[in-house]
Design an enzyme around this catalytic site. Structure first.
Site, short mmCIF file in Angstrom:
data_model
loop_
_atom_site.label_atom_id
_atom_site.label_comp_id
_atom_site.label_asym_id
_atom_site.label_seq_id
_atom_site.Cartn_x
_atom_site.Cartn_y
_atom_site.Cartn_z
N ASN A 70 -14.83 -27.60 -1.95
CA ASN A 70 -15.37 -27.49 -0.59
C ASN A 70 -15.17 -25.96 -0.28
O ASN A 70 -13.83 -25.92 0.18
CB ASN A 70 -14.53 -28.47 0.12
N TRP A 71 -16.28 -25.10 -0.14
CA TRP A 71 -16.03 -23.84 0.14
C TRP A 71 -15.91 -23.61 1.81
O TRP A 71 -15.27 -22.45 2.37
CB TRP A 71 -17.44 -23.08 -0.38
N LYS A 72 -16.08 -24.82 2.41
CA LYS A 72 -15.75 -24.70 3.91
C LYS A 72 -16.81 -23.35 4.37
O LYS A 72 -17.82 -23.29 3.82
CB LYS A 72 -14.34 -24.46 4.29
N GLY A 99 -4.70 -26.77 3.58
CA GLY A 99 -4.32 -25.33 3.54
C GLY A 99 -2.97 -24.95 3.85
O GLY A 99 -2.91 -23.72 4.42
N GLU A 135 -7.51 -36.84 2.33
CA GLU A 135 -6.80 -35.81 2.67
C GLU A 135 -5.93 -35.79 3.77
O GLU A 135 -6.41 -35.75 5.10
CB GLU A 135 -7.85 -34.78 2.91
N GLU A 147 -11.48 -31.50 9.51
CA GLU A 147 -11.72 -30.16 10.31
C GLU A 147 -13.26 -30.46 11.29
O GLU A 147 -13.07 -29.82 12.33
CB GLU A 147 -12.11 -29.10 9.52
N SER A 171 -4.09 -29.14 -0.35
CA SER A 171 -3.39 -27.98 -1.50
C SER A 171 -3.39 -28.31 -2.71
O SER A 171 -2.37 -28.26 -3.44
CB SER A 171 -1.99 -28.01 -0.61
N HIS A 182 -14.89 -34.82 7.36
CA HIS A 182 -13.69 -33.97 6.97
C HIS A 182 -12.99 -33.80 8.27
O HIS A 182 -13.49 -33.93 9.45
CB HIS A 182 -14.33 -32.51 6.32
P1 13P Z 1 -7.15 -27.09 0.60
O1 13P Z 1 -7.36 -27.21 -0.88
O2 13P Z 1 -7.44 -25.33 1.08
O3 13P Z 1 -5.96 -27.51 1.30
O4 13P Z 1 -8.23 -27.59 1.59
C1 13P Z 1 -8.46 -28.79 1.33
C2 13P Z 1 -9.62 -29.49 1.87
O5 13P Z 1 -9.77 -29.78 3.25
C3 13P Z 1 -10.89 -30.08 0.94
O6 13P Z 1 -11.95 -30.52 1.70
#
Ligand code: 13P
Length: 250
Positions: free
Chosen positions: A10-12, A174, A168, A100, A212, A98
């Protein structure tokens, strides 16, 4: 038959044209060269790059997904992207719910479910995200929270073939912190039980862990019972770290 693991990046909100396409190209080349074992590899770039990434990886087994979709197919929804548009651009998957998006856009379980239904309508596989906050874990509410999110965010018509669940924990995203393998195992076992109770093929849904995931911890997280892959954020932005995770489930 064993469930084939899925390693999803997931590149966000990261990735401009040149760098994003270069990253996709390297992943596709490595997969063409063999070595990712049995894992299915998925890249979820920002919507602006879905078509170009899909073109870049075409001819390899790398798949492409979106990071969100609207619940409607089209219409007056400025700035939104529909599941049909993602499919048209070459996506096979879409992440919905997600944390976020739940936090930044106030998405509730019912919205997430409607988005998953939209994904299914468009022929996409929905990756539905759930997970507790740190405060919820601290007060011992983890299983209540993920159980409620699972019940509310998955459509009744979901099937293993069109739905992936990603656990998650919000506090692990993160932060470099992860639950212990015992904590991951507890949640995934619980999710598996809930899926099996609700769906005929609940035993076959892929359950991803996210938060993470790094090359250093991927092998032990991916070895946990009922962990059928990973949803990777930060470590998916570099070819070497994503590839190391992709090959850790072999
Ligand atoms: P990180 O791997 O940067 O913790 O992010 C996880 C995430 O939100 C994947 O969707």
């Amino acid at each position: 038959m064993a469930i084939r693991p899925l390693i999803a990046g997931n590149w966000k909100m990261n990735g401009l044209g040149a760098d994003g396409l270069a990253l996709a190209q390297v992943i596709a080349e490595r997969l063409r060269g063999g070595g990712a074992g049995l894992a299915e590899l998925l890249l979820c770039p920002p919507a602006t790059l879905v078509r170009a990434v899909a073109e870049t990886v075409s001819g390899s087994d790398v798949l492409v997904g979106g990071q969100d979709c609207h619940a409607k197919s089209s219409g007056a929804h400025t700035g939104d992207v529909s599941a049909e548009m993602l499919a048209d651009a070459g996506a096979r998957y879409v992440i919905v719910g997600h944390s976020e998006r739940r936090a930044d856009h106030g998405e509730k379980d019912a919205t997430v479910r409607a988005k998953a239904e939209a994904a299914h309508r468009a022929g996409l596989i929905a990756i539905i995200c759930i997970g507790e906050t740190e405060a919820e874990r601290d007060r011992g509410a983890t299983l209540d929270v993920v159980g409620r999110q699972l019940a509310g965010s998955l459509p009744d018509q979901a099937k293993a073939a069109n739905t992936v669940v990603a656990y998650e924990p919000v506090w692990a995203i993160g932060t470099g912190r992860t639950p212990t393998t015992a904590e991951v195992a507890e949640v995934h076992k619980f999710l598996r039980e809930r899926l099996t109770a609700r769906y005929e093929d609940g035993g076959r849904f892929r359950l991803l862990y996210g938060g993470s995931v790094k090359p250093e911890n991927a092998r032990e997280l991916l070895a946990v019972a009922d962990v059928n892959g990973a949803l990777v954020g930060g470590a998916s932005l570099k070819a070497d770290s994503f590839w190391a995770i992709a090959t850790a489930c072999a």
